[in-house]
Design a protein around this motif. Structure first.
Motif, PDB file in Angstrom:
ATOM      1  N   VAL A 190      -6.698  10.033  -0.194  1.00 14.05           N
ATOM      2  CA  VAL A 190      -6.414  10.033   1.245  1.00 14.05           C
ATOM      3  C   VAL A 190      -5.810   8.677   1.619  1.00 14.05           C
ATOM      4  N   VAL A 191      -4.762   8.690   2.427  1.00  5.98           N
ATOM      5  CA  VAL A 191      -4.114   7.458   2.875  1.00  5.98           C
ATOM      6  C   VAL A 191      -4.150   7.407   4.402  1.00  5.98           C
ATOM      7  N   ILE A 192      -4.747   6.342   4.947  1.00  9.86           N
ATOM      8  CA  ILE A 192      -4.835   6.134   6.395  1.00  9.86           C
ATOM      9  C   ILE A 192      -4.171   4.785   6.704  1.00  9.86           C
ATOM     10  N   PRO A 193      -2.860   4.778   6.978  1.00 12.62           N
ATOM     11  CA  PRO A 193      -2.109   3.519   7.129  1.00 12.62           C
ATOM     12  C   PRO A 193      -2.000   3.032   8.577  1.00 12.62           C
ATOM     13  N   SER A 194      -3.082   3.101   9.324  1.00 13.29           N
ATOM     14  CA  SER A 194      -3.053   2.819  10.772  1.00 13.29           C
ATOM     15  C   SER A 194      -2.612   1.394  11.084  1.00 13.29           C
ATOM     16  N   ARG A 195      -1.908   1.274  12.192  1.00 17.09           N
ATOM     17  CA  ARG A 195      -1.552  -0.047  12.721  1.00 17.09           C
ATOM     18  C   ARG A 195      -2.642  -0.576  13.656  1.00 17.09           C
ATOM     19  N   ALA A 196      -3.439   0.318  14.245  1.00 13.13           N
ATOM     20  CA  ALA A 196      -4.527  -0.083  15.144  1.00 13.13           C
ATOM     21  C   ALA A 196      -5.579   1.026  15.157  1.00 13.13           C
ATOM     22  N   GLU A 197      -6.841   0.650  15.280  1.00 12.08           N
ATOM     23  CA  GLU A 197      -7.947   1.603  15.332  1.00 12.08           C
ATOM     24  C   GLU A 197      -9.101   0.965  16.097  1.00 12.08           C
ATOM     25  N   LYS A 220      -0.713   5.372  14.199  1.00  9.35           N
ATOM     26  CA  LYS A 220      -1.500   5.786  13.040  1.00  9.35           C
ATOM     27  C   LYS A 220      -0.746   5.611  11.717  1.00  9.35           C
ATOM     28  N   GLY A 221       0.539   5.301  11.768  1.00  8.95           N
ATOM     29  CA  GLY A 221       1.279   4.949  10.560  1.00  8.95           C
ATOM     30  C   GLY A 221       1.826   6.037   9.669  1.00  8.95           C
ATOM     31  N   PRO A 222       2.053   7.269  10.135  1.00 12.14           N
ATOM     32  CA  PRO A 222       2.634   8.269   9.228  1.00 12.14           C
ATOM     33  C   PRO A 222       4.027   7.894   8.743  1.00 12.14           C
TER      34      PRO A 222
END
Length: 409
Positions: free
Chosen positions: A280-287, A215-217
């Motif tokens: 809001v920041v959602i830096p996901s690597r996969a979803e 999820k990229g935190p």
């Protein structure tokens, strides 16, 4: 449209995050429509927040809430877990077994197949929710999981994909579905489309999601550090969520000297968390099709997100605003731009919210999944209407086009 009552059992390993939100909304809608619904999940997963949500769902589950030990990875313990689940499911006399995620999907298809051999007419439905489709097909782990998915495909009556991207990933990594399949977007409730206002003294940024690298935190924290290096001061930020790597992220914040800028919270309701920060920041690597993106857009909150999974399908013609996944430089730049021009971010949030309610609704999600059950079992709705079938070839073709566009970016 009224429906013929069915006995529906959902199974998921981990009752947390977006996958559980999907099940919770679906089970609630199915129960309200007159179906008997049950849920099976892991007994060791979940915080106090997650367990509270489970208990709130329990009264709606006519077939009960059952929890058994389930391991995330493949282990010898899966054999005893399968036996325990079989004994429980056998007595429920279900019409539909609906598995969510790789483990939940494996359990219901194996058990459903055995029950079918014993004469029980049962529909075996599977929704990957990303799961094993996130694995790289060129690595050993990916080859193992994808081979198992191909075997399980022979034991599947229905497939639900939560995005075009997920459907195309299945076709690319597993193969053309043998079962009836539908692309069904996750849905939101009408009240979630009310804008959320934040106070003037809110922090600059909010990360909300599971605390795991997927999820990229870590990327979020590193971007905050990069801004501090450039400006001499880090933006104020909140991290909301729980997960297996929380201690590592806390240590990362300490190591980078960001303790005064970053505040950790446990899990919180999304609309409550939105009030903590301006962007809001959602830096996901996969979803697959992340609920948190839908919830953020519906609440009309400024959003920075990555171009992965089904997220471009939510952004539509605004997909060019998305950030390349795993690219710390571009994520940092996007966050700097949000600080410099908050009015632009607010304007873009309003534009993005535009047509969301029409496409991403709980009622539509429930209707399309329930009619898939009926189609598999060959039963008509109580009012005699014929369920509308999905053109699998058309869906697969459209999904492949989305996958190709995303892969080439």
């Amino acid at each position: 449209m009224t429906t013929t009552p069915m006995r529906i059992v959902h199974c998921v390993r981990s009752p947390i995050g977006g996958i559980f939100r999907h099940i919770r909304d679906l089970a609630t809608s199915q129960a309200a429509a007159g179906h008997d619904v049950g849920l099976i999940c892991d007994s060791s997963t979940g915080s106090a927040f997650d367990n509270q949500l489970l208990e709130e769902l329990r009264p709606k589950l006519a077939l009960g809430l059952a929890r058994f030990p389930m391991q995330r990875q493949l282990t010898i313990k899966d054999m005893s877990a399968t036996l325990s689940l079989y004994r429980h499911i056998r007595d429920l006399k279900a019409d539909v077994l609906h598995g969510h995620g790789a483990k939940g999907g494996a359990y219901v298809r194996l058990i459903g197949s055995f029950l079918a051999m014993r004469g029980q007419k049962i529909a075996r439905v599977y929704c990957p929710h990303g799961g094993s489709l996130h694995y790289d097909p060129n690595r050993l782990e990916g080859r193992v999981y994808h081979a198992l998915e191909r075997l399980m495909g022979r034991l599947t009556d229905g497939l639900v994909f939560v995005s075009d991207y997920e459907a195309s990933a299945y076709e690319s990594k597993i193969g053309l579905p043998r079962a009836k399949s539908r692309i069904v977007y996750n849905g939101l409730l009408p009240e979630e489309f009310a804008p959320v206002e934040v106070p003037d003294n809110a922090a600059d940024f909010l990360y909300i999601g599971m605390l795991r690298d997927l999820k990229g935190p870590d990327l979020f924290i590193e971007a905050l550090y990069n801004i501090r290096l450039k400006n001499g001061e880090a933006p104020k930020a909140h991290i909301v969520g729980e997960g297996p790597e929380e201690d590592r992220y806390r240590n990362m914040v300490t190591r980078l000297g960001l303790e005064r800028a970053v505040t950790f919270h446990g899990a919180l309701p999304a609309r409550e968390a939105f009030k903590l920060a301006k962007t809001v920041v959602i830096p996901s690597r996969a979803e697959a099709m992340p609920y948190i993106i839908l919830e953020t857009v519906a609440a009309e909150r400024p959003l920075i997100a990555t171009r992965v999974g089904g997220i471009p399908e939510i952004f539509g013609r605004y997909a060019h605003r998305l950030v390349d996944p795993g690219h710390i430089g571009k994520l940092t730049t996007a966050m700097e731009a949000a600080i410099e021009d908050p009015a632009k971010m607010t304007k873009e949030a309003g534009e993005l919210r535009g047509c969301l309610a029409e496409t991403f609704s709980v009622d539509l999600m429930n209707d399309r999944i329930t009619t898939l059950y009926q189609d598999i079992k060959g039963i008509l709705p109580a009012d005699g209407a014929v369920p509308v079938a999905t053109d699998s070839a058309s869906a697969a073709s459209r999904a492949q086009a989305v996958y190709a566009r995303s892969s080439n970016r």
